[in-house]
Scaffold this active site. Structure first.
Site, PDB file in Angstrom:
ATOM      1  N   CYS A  68       0.840  -1.201   0.000  1.00  0.00           N
ATOM      2  CA  CYS A  68       0.000   0.000   0.000  1.00  0.00           C
ATOM      3  C   CYS A  68       0.872   1.247   0.000  1.00  0.00           C
ATOM      4  O   CYS A  68       1.564   1.536   0.979  1.00  0.00           O
ATOM      5  CB  CYS A  68      -0.915  -0.064   1.229  1.00  0.00           C
ATOM      6  SG  CYS A  68      -1.613   1.512   1.739  1.00  0.00           S
ATOM      7  N   CYS A  71       0.271   3.860   2.664  1.00  0.00           N
ATOM      8  CA  CYS A  71       0.717   3.358   3.975  1.00  0.00           C
ATOM      9  C   CYS A  71       2.213   3.591   4.143  1.00  0.00           C
ATOM     10  O   CYS A  71       2.672   4.016   5.205  1.00  0.00           O
ATOM     11  CB  CYS A  71       0.443   1.859   4.109  1.00  0.00           C
ATOM     12  SG  CYS A  71      -1.301   1.411   3.978  1.00  0.00           S
TER      13      CYS A  71
END
Ligand code: ZN
Length: 148
Positions: A68, A71
């Site tokens: 991600c 993230c």
């Protein structure tokens, strides 16, 4: 209650720390490590439940995954937020790829998602990458006691 119960970041032991003491310097009674390292702690499985349910301090969980992008962008901001928020809040990271059962239980729909727990109960959650300042402000907005 004049003591905080704080879960050690290294061994997971629950430590009783008098509130009058400077908990930033407190060491674990079991393994001797500093209870607060200034870094977000990786939690999963039993250590997730232990941190959320046994800490008397508020616990912030960053749900993330290695693939991600947002993230990964947020990771250094989150690490910097730990330096500002600890030892009033315990910062943890949960890898949703490694812990799909917990992610499902938490009802995670997108990542990154931050969930704030206090006394084992969810206080607030938010999704999307945030800067250090935004993370710190968001936590303080939901925990007035942390604003000091
Ligand atoms: Zn320990």
């Amino acid at each position: 209650m004049d003591d905080n119960l704080i879960v050690c970041s290294e061994c997971g032991s629950v430590n009783r720390v008098p509130k009058a003491r400077r908990i930033a310097d407190a060491k674990c009674g079991s393994c001797g490590a500093r209870i607060f390292s200034g870094h977000p702690r990786d939690v999963g499985g039993a250590t997730f439940d232990r941190h959320v349910t046994r800490n008397t301090l508020p616990v912030l969980v960053d749900v993330w995954a290695p693939w991600c992008g947002p993230c990964r962008t947020m990771a250094p901001a989150y690490a910097a937020a730990a330096l500002e928020l600890e030892p009033r809040v315990v910062l943890t990271k949960l890898n949703s790829d490694d812990e799909p059962a917990i992610s499902t239980r938490l009802g995670i729909r997108g990542i990154p998602t931050m969930i704030l727990f206090h006394g084992g109960k969810e206080v607030a959650r938010t999704s999307g990458a945030m800067s250090t300042g935004q993370i710190v402000r968001w936590v303080r907005d939901h925990l007035p006691s942390v604003a000091a």
